[in-house]
Enzyme design. Structure first.
Site, mmCIF file in Angstrom:
data_model
loop_
_atom_site.group_PDB
_atom_site.id
_atom_site.type_symbol
_atom_site.label_atom_id
_atom_site.label_comp_id
_atom_site.label_asym_id
_atom_site.label_seq_id
_atom_site.Cartn_x
_atom_site.Cartn_y
_atom_site.Cartn_z
ATOM 1 N N GLU A 74 0.799 -1.216 0.000
ATOM 2 C CA GLU A 74 0.000 0.000 0.000
ATOM 3 C C GLU A 74 0.838 1.275 0.000
ATOM 4 O OE1 GLU A 74 -4.259 -1.324 1.774
ATOM 5 O OE2 GLU A 74 -2.721 -0.949 3.293
ATOM 6 N N TYR A 120 -13.422 20.212 16.602
ATOM 7 C CA TYR A 120 -12.120 19.557 16.494
ATOM 8 C C TYR A 120 -11.996 18.775 15.194
ATOM 9 C CZ TYR A 120 -13.167 20.767 21.225
ATOM 10 O OH TYR A 120 -13.589 21.458 22.320
#
Length: 210
Positions: A74, A120
């Site tokens: 990956e 956040y």
């Protein structure tokens, strides 16, 4: 930071994520940009809880294996992001519980899997586009991420898990942890009346950064 310090930081942060349940078995991978322009990455099939600094993989921008153990397959999609986002210096890919669960739901907004309801999430991540399902290791994942890399800090691979970027590895890990907590809250609140942030509130937060 020196290469050795970056190696030690990767081992320490990976172990911390493993011990707190963000990573299990040999799932997930990490990478960061080295001072010489190459990239440090977790080896194929390695556990976040048992990394060895000296055995971490090093690849160049083309994906050629330079040193260390063989890198995860990956790494190709990590490099696609680096090539298309100069602000990205580190990447965290997890199969964390709540984000992976979210990635398996039908009907996600492909432009933003989590509608903003905490400041956040907006400040650290902003938006979470969904990459259509592709088998792990499919070269098309790199193409899909490359096409979006310049515009987003994080991505959700359908039926797979999150890919999160950062200005350094600490930043990428913090972003990934905030995103996982946001997914947990989103699933906990499913079916309840949520007070989502308004467009004006989101714009104000984006202007302030994290």
């Amino acid at each position: 930071m020196t290469e050795q310090a970056l190696r030690e930081e990767m081992v320490t942060l990976a172990r911390s994520m493993f011990e707190r349940g963000y990573a299990t078995g040999g799932a997930g991978n990490l990478s960061l940009k080295l001072p010489d322009g190459n990239f440090l990455a977790t080896p194929t099939g390695s556990s976040f809880g048992r990394l060895v600094a000296e055995r971490l993989s090093v690849v160049d921008i083309e994906g050629n294996h330079v040193s260390g153990d063989r890198p995860s397959k990956e790494i190709a999609f990590h490099l696609a992001i680096y090539r298309n986002n100069s602000a990205c210096n580190a990447i965290v890919h997890l199969h964390s519980t709540y984000l992976t669960a979210l990635s398996c739901l039908e009907g996600l907004d492909p432009e933003n899997a989590i509608r903003p309801f905490t400041p956040y999430y907006v400040m650290r991540v902003g938006q979470l586009p969904v990459i259509p399902y592709l088998r792990p290791g499919d070269p098309q994942i790199a193409i899909e991420l490359a096409n979006r890399a310049a515009d987003y800090r994080a991505f959700l691979l359908a039926n797979h898990g999150p890919v999160v970027t950062g200005t350094d590895l600490c930043d990428a890990v913090d972003n990934a942890e905030e995103l996982e907590e946001t997914a947990k809250l989103a699933l906990m609140l499913d079916g309840k009346a949520i007070r989502y942030l308004t467009d004006a509130e989101v714009s104000d937060l984006k202007g302030r950064g994290k």
